[in-house]
Design a protein around this motif. Structure first.
Motif, PDB file in Angstrom:
ATOM      1  N   GLN A 105      17.557   2.787   6.939  1.00  0.00           N
ATOM      2  CA  GLN A 105      16.483   2.806   7.938  1.00  0.00           C
ATOM      3  C   GLN A 105      15.844   4.199   8.034  1.00  0.00           C
ATOM      4  N   ASP A 106      15.565   4.761   6.883  1.00  0.00           N
ATOM      5  CA  ASP A 106      14.966   6.087   6.787  1.00  0.00           C
ATOM      6  C   ASP A 106      13.475   5.919   6.503  1.00  0.00           C
ATOM      7  N   GLN A 107      12.671   5.979   7.563  1.00  0.00           N
ATOM      8  CA  GLN A 107      11.236   5.730   7.419  1.00  0.00           C
ATOM      9  C   GLN A 107      10.537   6.797   6.585  1.00  0.00           C
ATOM     10  N   GLU A 108      11.026   8.018   6.646  1.00  0.00           N
ATOM     11  CA  GLU A 108      10.401   9.088   5.857  1.00  0.00           C
ATOM     12  C   GLU A 108      10.555   8.811   4.359  1.00  0.00           C
ATOM     13  N   LYS A 109      11.739   8.422   3.944  1.00  0.00           N
ATOM     14  CA  LYS A 109      11.951   8.118   2.522  1.00  0.00           C
ATOM     15  C   LYS A 109      11.250   6.810   2.126  1.00  0.00           C
ATOM     16  N   GLN A 110      11.129   5.873   3.064  1.00  0.00           N
ATOM     17  CA  GLN A 110      10.374   4.649   2.780  1.00  0.00           C
ATOM     18  C   GLN A 110       8.924   5.003   2.483  1.00  0.00           C
ATOM     19  N   ALA A 111       8.347   5.853   3.322  1.00  0.00           N
ATOM     20  CA  ALA A 111       6.954   6.262   3.119  1.00  0.00           C
ATOM     21  C   ALA A 111       6.795   7.009   1.796  1.00  0.00           C
ATOM     22  N   MET A 112       7.772   7.862   1.479  1.00  0.00           N
ATOM     23  CA  MET A 112       7.736   8.612   0.219  1.00  0.00           C
ATOM     24  C   MET A 112       7.767   7.642  -0.967  1.00  0.00           C
ATOM     25  N   ALA A 113       8.662   6.657  -0.905  1.00  0.00           N
ATOM     26  CA  ALA A 113       8.785   5.692  -2.007  1.00  0.00           C
ATOM     27  C   ALA A 113       7.517   4.860  -2.148  1.00  0.00           C
ATOM     28  N   LEU A 114       6.972   4.407  -1.029  1.00  0.00           N
ATOM     29  CA  LEU A 114       5.742   3.604  -1.084  1.00  0.00           C
ATOM     30  C   LEU A 114       4.577   4.417  -1.640  1.00  0.00           C
ATOM     31  N   GLY A 115       4.475   5.668  -1.215  1.00  0.00           N
ATOM     32  CA  GLY A 115       3.416   6.534  -1.744  1.00  0.00           C
ATOM     33  C   GLY A 115       3.559   6.735  -3.248  1.00  0.00           C
ATOM     34  N   ASN A 116       4.788   6.937  -3.693  1.00  0.00           N
ATOM     35  CA  ASN A 116       5.019   7.139  -5.123  1.00  0.00           C
ATOM     36  C   ASN A 116       4.779   5.866  -5.921  1.00  0.00           C
ATOM     37  N   LEU A 117       5.125   4.711  -5.354  1.00  0.00           N
ATOM     38  CA  LEU A 117       4.806   3.446  -6.028  1.00  0.00           C
ATOM     39  C   LEU A 117       3.293   3.285  -6.146  1.00  0.00           C
ATOM     40  N   GLY A 118       2.574   3.712  -5.101  1.00  0.00           N
ATOM     41  CA  GLY A 118       1.112   3.696  -5.157  1.00  0.00           C
ATOM     42  C   GLY A 118       0.582   4.592  -6.267  1.00  0.00           C
ATOM     43  N   LEU A 119       1.230   5.755  -6.472  1.00  0.00           N
ATOM     44  CA  LEU A 119       0.814   6.661  -7.556  1.00  0.00           C
ATOM     45  C   LEU A 119       1.025   6.031  -8.931  1.00  0.00           C
ATOM     46  N   VAL A 120       2.130   5.285  -9.066  1.00  0.00           N
ATOM     47  CA  VAL A 120       2.373   4.597 -10.341  1.00  0.00           C
ATOM     48  C   VAL A 120       1.231   3.623 -10.618  1.00  0.00           C
ATOM     49  N   HIS A 121       0.878   2.822  -9.605  1.00  0.00           N
ATOM     50  CA  HIS A 121      -0.208   1.846  -9.788  1.00  0.00           C
ATOM     51  C   HIS A 121      -1.547   2.543 -10.011  1.00  0.00           C
ATOM     52  N   GLU A 122      -1.773   3.654  -9.314  1.00  0.00           N
ATOM     53  CA  GLU A 122      -3.017   4.405  -9.517  1.00  0.00           C
ATOM     54  C   GLU A 122      -3.084   4.935 -10.952  1.00  0.00           C
ATOM     55  N   THR A 123      -1.967   5.435 -11.462  1.00  0.00           N
ATOM     56  CA  THR A 123      -1.925   5.958 -12.823  1.00  0.00           C
ATOM     57  C   THR A 123      -2.241   4.865 -13.835  1.00  0.00           C
ATOM     58  N   ARG A 124      -1.777   3.671 -13.555  1.00  0.00           N
ATOM     59  CA  ARG A 124      -2.063   2.532 -14.439  1.00  0.00           C
ATOM     60  C   ARG A 124      -3.484   2.004 -14.264  1.00  0.00           C
ATOM     61  N   GLY A 125      -4.172   2.456 -13.229  1.00  0.00           N
ATOM     62  CA  GLY A 125      -5.503   1.938 -12.934  1.00  0.00           C
ATOM     63  C   GLY A 125      -5.461   0.627 -12.177  1.00  0.00           C
ATOM     64  N   GLU A 126      -4.351   0.338 -11.540  1.00  0.00           N
ATOM     65  CA  GLU A 126      -4.153  -0.932 -10.810  1.00  0.00           C
ATOM     66  C   GLU A 126      -4.255  -0.688  -9.308  1.00  0.00           C
ATOM     67  N   LEU A 127      -5.422  -0.269  -8.853  1.00  0.00           N
ATOM     68  CA  LEU A 127      -5.573   0.064  -7.446  1.00  0.00           C
ATOM     69  C   LEU A 127      -5.362  -1.145  -6.539  1.00  0.00           C
ATOM     70  N   ASP A 128      -5.718  -2.327  -7.015  1.00  0.00           N
ATOM     71  CA  ASP A 128      -5.511  -3.528  -6.203  1.00  0.00           C
ATOM     72  C   ASP A 128      -4.015  -3.784  -5.994  1.00  0.00           C
TER      73      ASP A 128
END
Length: 179
Positions: free
Chosen positions: A136-159
């Motif tokens: 239940q660590d919201q800070e690390k959850q936000a970090m992980a979600l942001g980084n997953l977003g970066l992976v998708h952004e790098t792939r060009g999968e913004l949707d």
């Protein structure tokens, strides 16, 4: 006074731990030498002398430990930035030894992302998210979600970045449509 040796260590003094350790080591080292030489008079008899000696001795060792810790951090930061393949080996070993270390998984994911191993980076960030949810660590959850977003952004999968499922404890995002 010869400062030729100082210019070799000066670039490392930008690291706060190294700087503090260096200053403490100088201060305690000078005082220790003054006491050993007899130039620094003892405040009182036996007890205060013992206190001062212990203070100086342990202070010097504390400074040395801080200095070495700073040097270690300096070189680990350089390995992360300048030798990502070498750092990958070490972070893989770290998460193998401690699979519940979210920070280790996050660093591994960042290195994998940096080296273009996007599928493996995504797996590492999902591991961070799972660990963060379990603790239940919201800070690390936000970090992980942001980084997953970066992976998708790098792939060009913004949707797909918008489709990342939020943790169960997170309220839904507001609808930002203009209507």
């Amino acid at each position: 006074m010869n400062l030729a040796g100082f210019e070799k260590i000066a670039p490392y003094l930008g690291n706060p731990l190294i700087l503090v350790g260096f200053v403490l080591m100088l201060a305690y080292g000078i005082h220790w030498q003054l006491m050993k030489s007899g130039l620094l008079r003892q405040v009182s008899q036996r007890d205060s002398s013992l206190i001062i000696r212990l203070f100086l001795r342990y202070g010097f060792w504390l400074a040395l430990v801080l200095l070495l810790a700073g040097v270690g951090l300096q070189f680990s930061d350089r390995a992360f930035m300048n030798s990502p393949q070498e750092a990958l080996v070490h972070y893989r070993k770290a998460v193998q030894l401690d699979p519940d270390n979210a920070e280790g998984w996050n660093q591994l994911g960042n290195l994998l992302l940096r080296t273009g191993k996007l599928a493996q980076a995504e797996e590492a960030f999902h591991k961070v998210l799972a660990l963060a949810e379990a603790h239940q660590d919201q800070e690390k959850q936000a970090m992980a979600l942001g980084n997953l977003g970066l992976v998708h952004e790098t792939r060009g999968e913004l949707d797909k970045a918008e489709e990342i499922p939020l943790p169960k404890s997170t309220p839904p995002l507001p609808d930002h449509t203009i209507g």
